[in-house]
Enzyme design. Structure first.
Site, mmCIF file in Angstrom:
data_model
loop_
_atom_site.group_PDB
_atom_site.id
_atom_site.type_symbol
_atom_site.label_atom_id
_atom_site.label_comp_id
_atom_site.label_asym_id
_atom_site.label_seq_id
_atom_site.Cartn_x
_atom_site.Cartn_y
_atom_site.Cartn_z
ATOM 1 N N SER A 183 1.649 -40.908 -5.162
ATOM 2 C CA SER A 183 3.085 -40.681 -5.327
ATOM 3 C C SER A 183 3.913 -41.156 -4.142
ATOM 4 O O SER A 183 4.366 -42.289 -4.130
ATOM 5 C CB SER A 183 3.387 -39.227 -5.673
ATOM 6 O OG SER A 183 4.703 -39.119 -6.192
ATOM 7 N N SER B 205 2.376 -34.630 -3.627
ATOM 8 C CA SER B 205 2.924 -35.971 -3.465
ATOM 9 C C SER B 205 3.458 -36.321 -2.086
ATOM 10 O O SER B 205 3.602 -37.497 -1.762
ATOM 11 C CB SER B 205 4.018 -36.224 -4.503
ATOM 12 O OG SER B 205 3.513 -36.044 -5.796
ATOM 13 N N LYS C 218 11.843 -43.105 -0.762
ATOM 14 C CA LYS C 218 10.989 -43.300 -1.925
ATOM 15 C C LYS C 218 11.852 -43.840 -3.068
ATOM 16 O O LYS C 218 13.008 -43.419 -3.243
ATOM 17 C CB LYS C 218 10.338 -41.963 -2.297
ATOM 18 C CG LYS C 218 9.303 -42.032 -3.413
ATOM 19 C CD LYS C 218 8.677 -40.654 -3.594
ATOM 20 C CE LYS C 218 7.650 -40.629 -4.710
ATOM 21 N NZ LYS C 218 7.036 -39.276 -4.859
#
Length: 513
Positions: free
Chosen positions: A175, A199, A94
């Site tokens: 997210s 998330s 991420k």
């Protein structure tokens, strides 16, 4: 024999490596080609690591040299399968997880383009030492959905809007969206996401993959762009429970740059979490069924397949030996799941300012040095940052807060009382876990730093547009528990997964057309 790349597991990949029927370079090239083909449609990846192929070539040289299985490994002679599970395995991160390489770390925001981190994030350091290949950065909801209350899920200025690979107009989750979608669409073997509240759990649930949200502190947050360190955690995303556990075994542990990891280290089993991948893991487990808490949601959606899917899931749990207890009431449930009532939103607004400013102060170089700078940057670049469409009200509210604050103190006290109530509920009923449909229940475990695992549980076949995946889009199931209960949750999740094997790869809409 031709290696089947799609849906390949870590165990299958490692076996192919051992048999010399696959190299890490071939695997990396396959994923790079898949990203080039599909990312323009699903926008799951922000950037591919330009050094990924070179790193995979280094893995091949290391194997041929017959030296240690990876740098810094303490094993006596190669190969050592347990410690080398991620050797040569591509991982996407991420875009709020720092890497000290050619990949920028921006949380999807243009404001951080050009920033320079001092070092790899703690979890990235562990991945590299385990021989994993950092393939690139995954898309996300900008600033991990901390910028505004009206942000488009999965959108960032750097990456555009991540799309659910099963259905063009289906909810993609928020997210850690790109981390989940990239794994679901077979653009990478595994990925890392972060969770503050929902998330990891939510995007994994709606994209048909497995997500582990660890106990806060079990994995280091050093080098991770924060929202609130009180709730932030880093966890693995994979297509199978076993793959997620292999990643978890690598990334857990003490990091002197994140002091909370010292306390959480007590929960880590000496021989790792892989030992809890047991087929009979549901046998004897006491699990609270929280369906009644969420039933009103589905009463208003009479066509939803979720009630029937979830009841079938409960049947599976019972058939595999679990004791599923109905109608147990979580204290103050309706307040806990409403952030504006529980105190979570108030606490969050104070903490995001404090924790983001601390992160900015540690950057070696950066165009912004404070939350106030980010707010100003967004105003100056309103078009690129789509300020008119999505706003930045949460950032602005956070900037207006002051610590210490009576409002913050009261919010934290409320949250602590709710957490104590939940923990008492679990202990008084001698529960190993709770189970909830989809991503419902994620906030219960978020506010206290408790763990959860989501596993594919079914598909919603309603209103499928022409050319979309005929299965519909995925529906997950959530298992949650007390701090340090990962071993029980893994037993439950793995046993459920092996009994159902619901996960199916997507037919990406344009491919079907």
């Amino acid at each position: 024999m031709v290696f089947e790349f799609e849906e390949a597991t870590i165990d299958e990949i490692q076996l192919a490596f051992k048999q010399n029927s696959l190299t890490s370079k071939q695997l990396v090239q396959y994923y790079k080609d898949a990203i080039e083909k599909w990312n323009p449609i699903i926008h799951a990846v922000i950037l591919v690591n330009p050094d990924a192929l070179a790193l995979s070539e280094g893995d091949l040289r290391l194997r041929r040299s017959q030296t240690r299985c990876f740098p810094d490994c303490d094993c006596e002679e190669p190969p050592v399968p347990d410690c080398a599970k991620l050797r040569g395995i591509p991982v996407l991160l991420k875009d709020n997880i720092a890497t000290k390489d050619k990949l920028e770390t921006t949380s999807g925001s243009l404001a951080l383009v050009g920033s320079v981190v001092p070092r790899d994030a703690g979890v990235v350091d562990r991945l590299r030492k385990a021989g994993a290949i950092i393939l690139g950065k995954a898309g996300l909801t900008e600033w991990a959905n901390g910028r505004s209350t009206s942000m488009q899920p999965g959108w960032s200025a750097r990456g555009g809007t991540v799309q659910n690979p099963y259905q063009e107009d289906a909810f993609q989750g928020s997210s850690s969206t790109g981390s989940a979608v990239s794994v679901a669409a077979n653009l990478v073997t595994v990925s890392l996401g972060t969770e503050t509240d929902l998330s990891i759990i939510q995007p994994c649930s709606v994209n048909g993959v497995v997500g582990i949200k660890p106990t806060v502190g079990l994995t280091s947050r050093s080098g991770v762009i924060p929202l609130t360190l009180r709730q932030d955690t880093v966890g693995p995303i994979a297509r199978t429970v076993s793959d997620a556990v292999h990643v978890l075994d690598v990334i857990v542990g003490y990091d002197p740059r994140d002091k909370i990891t010292l306390d959480a280290a007590q929960y880590i089993p000496a021989d790792g979490y892989k030992q809890f991948l047991t087929i009979d893991g549901l046998s004897g487990k006491k699990i609270a069924n929280l369906w009644h808490h969420f039933k009103p949601i589905y009463d208003n959606d009479t066509d939803s397949p979720v009630p029937n899917i979830f009841q079938n899931n409960l049947k599976t749990l019972r058939e595999k030996g679990a004791v599923v207890l109905d109608d147990l009431v979580v204290p103050d449930f309706d307040t806990i799941v409403a952030p504006d009532k529980s105190g979570e939103s108030v606490a969050f607004k104070h903490e995001i300012k404090r924790d983001l400013n601390a992160y900015f102060s540690n950057l070696l170089e950066s165009p912004v040095r404070s939350l106030a700078d980010v707010i100003a940057y967004n105003k100056e670049h309103a078009t690129e940052e789509m300020l008119e469409e999505y706003g930045q009200d949460f950032f602005e509210d956070a900037q207006a807060t002051v610590l210490p604050s009576n409002a913050y103190t009261e919010a934290i006290q409320k949250l602590e009382n709710f957490v104590k109530g939940f923990e008492k509920f679990m202990k008084d009923n001698d529960l190993d876990a709770f189970v909830a449909p989809e991503h419902a229940g994620a906030t219960i475990i978020a506010i206290g730093g408790h763990p959860g695992i989501t596993v594919p549980a079914g598909f919603d076949p309603r209103d499928i547009p022409a050319g979309s995946d005929p299965k519909g889009y995925p529906i997950g199931i959530l298992f949650g528990g007390l701090k340090g209960s990962e071993r029980k949750l893994i037993e439950i999740a793995y046993s459920f997964e092996q009994a159902t094997k619901i996960r199916k790869p997507p037919i990406i809409p344009s491919q079907a057309a």
